[in-house]
Design a protein around this motif. Sequence first.
Motif, short mmCIF file in Angstrom:
data_model
loop_
_atom_site.label_atom_id
_atom_site.label_comp_id
_atom_site.label_asym_id
_atom_site.label_seq_id
_atom_site.Cartn_x
_atom_site.Cartn_y
_atom_site.Cartn_z
N LEU A 224 56.75 -7.22 73.79
CA LEU A 224 57.84 -6.62 74.52
C LEU A 224 57.89 -5.29 74.78
O LEU A 224 57.87 -4.51 73.88
CB LEU A 224 58.92 -7.57 74.61
CG LEU A 224 58.95 -9.25 74.30
CD1 LEU A 224 60.28 -9.66 74.15
CD2 LEU A 224 58.28 -9.83 75.74
N ARG A 225 58.31 -5.01 75.97
CA ARG A 225 58.47 -3.37 76.08
C ARG A 225 60.05 -3.37 75.28
O ARG A 225 60.65 -4.29 75.05
CB ARG A 225 58.95 -2.84 77.34
CG ARG A 225 57.89 -3.01 78.47
CD ARG A 225 58.00 -2.50 79.53
NE ARG A 225 58.65 -1.19 79.78
CZ ARG A 225 58.38 -0.27 80.77
NH1 ARG A 225 57.37 -0.64 81.63
NH2 ARG A 225 59.07 0.77 80.81
N ALA A 226 60.30 -2.08 74.77
CA ALA A 226 61.38 -1.95 73.84
C ALA A 226 62.66 -2.57 74.46
O ALA A 226 63.41 -3.16 73.84
CB ALA A 226 61.64 -0.46 73.43
N GLU A 227 63.04 -1.93 75.76
CA GLU A 227 64.10 -2.66 76.33
C GLU A 227 64.14 -4.01 76.81
O GLU A 227 65.20 -4.71 76.49
CB GLU A 227 64.59 -1.86 77.55
CG GLU A 227 63.61 -2.04 78.72
CD GLU A 227 62.56 -1.22 78.64
OE1 GLU A 227 62.24 -0.53 77.73
OE2 GLU A 227 61.73 -0.85 79.98
N THR A 228 62.89 -4.53 76.94
CA THR A 228 62.78 -6.05 77.26
C THR A 228 63.28 -6.59 75.65
O THR A 228 64.12 -7.78 75.80
CB THR A 228 61.57 -6.39 77.69
OG1 THR A 228 61.08 -5.53 78.81
CG2 THR A 228 61.55 -7.70 78.06
N ALA A 229 62.72 -6.32 74.81
CA ALA A 229 62.96 -6.92 73.33
C ALA A 229 64.37 -6.91 73.03
O ALA A 229 64.79 -7.97 72.78
CB ALA A 229 62.14 -5.96 72.38
N ALA A 230 64.93 -5.79 73.16
CA ALA A 230 66.48 -5.85 73.14
C ALA A 230 67.17 -6.83 73.82
O ALA A 230 68.15 -7.63 72.99
CB ALA A 230 67.09 -4.38 73.31
N LEU A 231 66.93 -6.91 75.09
CA LEU A 231 67.72 -7.80 75.99
C LEU A 231 67.21 -9.37 75.61
O LEU A 231 68.01 -10.07 75.71
CB LEU A 231 67.34 -7.37 77.40
CG LEU A 231 68.67 -6.66 78.04
CD1 LEU A 231 69.57 -7.90 78.38
CD2 LEU A 231 69.51 -5.88 77.28
N ALA A 232 66.28 -9.46 75.26
CA ALA A 232 65.57 -10.70 75.05
C ALA A 232 66.31 -11.37 73.72
O ALA A 232 66.58 -12.54 73.93
CB ALA A 232 64.15 -10.95 74.79
N ALA A 233 66.38 -10.48 72.75
CA ALA A 233 66.95 -10.82 71.59
C ALA A 233 68.54 -11.21 71.73
O ALA A 233 69.04 -12.26 71.16
CB ALA A 233 66.64 -9.76 70.56
N LEU A 234 69.07 -10.34 72.48
CA LEU A 234 70.46 -10.69 72.58
C LEU A 234 70.66 -11.90 73.40
O LEU A 234 71.70 -12.45 73.03
CB LEU A 234 71.03 -9.38 73.39
CG LEU A 234 72.42 -9.43 73.68
CD1 LEU A 234 73.29 -9.67 72.68
CD2 LEU A 234 73.02 -8.11 74.43
N THR A 235 69.79 -11.89 74.28
CA THR A 235 69.85 -13.17 75.12
C THR A 235 69.84 -14.49 74.22
O THR A 235 70.60 -15.64 74.37
CB THR A 235 68.89 -13.38 76.21
OG1 THR A 235 69.11 -12.16 77.03
CG2 THR A 235 69.20 -14.56 77.33
N ALA A 236 68.93 -14.66 73.61
CA ALA A 236 68.75 -15.56 72.60
C ALA A 236 69.69 -15.79 71.62
O ALA A 236 70.24 -16.96 71.29
CB ALA A 236 67.21 -15.39 71.88
N TYR A 237 69.99 -14.72 71.19
CA TYR A 237 71.37 -14.59 70.10
C TYR A 237 72.49 -15.35 70.83
O TYR A 237 73.23 -16.24 70.08
CB TYR A 237 71.68 -13.31 69.80
CG TYR A 237 72.92 -13.61 68.56
CD1 TYR A 237 72.81 -13.45 67.44
CD2 TYR A 237 74.13 -13.36 69.30
CE1 TYR A 237 73.83 -13.90 66.65
CE2 TYR A 237 75.38 -13.61 68.47
CZ TYR A 237 75.05 -13.70 67.16
OH TYR A 237 76.21 -13.76 66.20
N MET A 238 72.88 -14.80 71.99
CA MET A 238 74.10 -15.54 72.82
C MET A 238 73.77 -17.24 72.86
O MET A 238 74.75 -17.84 72.76
CB MET A 238 74.32 -14.88 74.12
CG MET A 238 74.90 -13.51 73.94
SD MET A 238 76.42 -13.69 73.03
CE MET A 238 76.69 -11.71 72.73
#
Length: 245
Positions: A224-238
């Motif tokens: 994933l692109r860096a910003e996609t990875a950060a958002l994807a990880a946060l979404t999964a965490y929530m």
Amino acid sequence: MPATPAWPPKSLPRLFVRSALAAGATVELDAGQANYLGNVMRLQHDDHVLLFDGASGEWLARITEAGKKRMTLQVEDPTREQEAVPDCWLAFAPVKRAQTDWLAEKATELGIARLLPVTTARTIVQRVKLERLQAIAIEAAEQCNRTSVPNIEEPQSLASFLKASDGRTLYFADERGGEPVASAFQPGPATILTGPEGGFTDEERAAIRSQPHAVPVSLGPRILRAETAALAALTAYMALAGDWR
Ligand code: SAM
């Protein structure tokens, strides 16, 4: 923690203010906010707005003075209690400005408590405009009905970030593989760490993995692109461990 979304959105304008709110308090708006309410939203004397200060919930306030460049409001009644967002921080290697702006906005909407820009060996962007990111986070908080605004920290090196690391679980998004987030993410104080466009170096990866509370996690089979990875990880965490459950 309730998982009920704050919907439908209230139709009154919502603004973040820096002065402490309480029943009967007087609030002076800055020129930008006065312009927004007076000239854009066309609000006048006696009209109502919603205010929050990031600490004492949301309040109904009435316009008591509406000038061209100034506006004064009187705080009336509380409308919502201060929310408790999940204790989740996002440590990310800054990327280009537009993508970092996007990340700050979306992470705020998703309920991040704290954003920590972390510079790494392959981080291209060295300057992060904190005031700009703070303004973006405030606007996102106003729009998405948050009563809190995330803290945005000064950029720091990966080494000092790791040195300051405390007992929080450090979920390290490793594109080379780790535990699937579905089993890795657990409720509790957490920091998600994501890398820059070029990824982490082998030395950085080893240093992160050697942290006592580090849990390398995978975000699936694609890079994933860096910003996609950060958002994807946060979404999964929530969804798995935060307040979407
Ligand atoms: N240049 C690296 C490469 O080709 O292997 C890719 C770096 S990726 C664009 C940027 C960051 O996003 C990584 O350092 C990692 O933190 C995160 N990332 C991207 N895809 C990932 C995945 N599938 N699993 C875990 N982390 C991922």
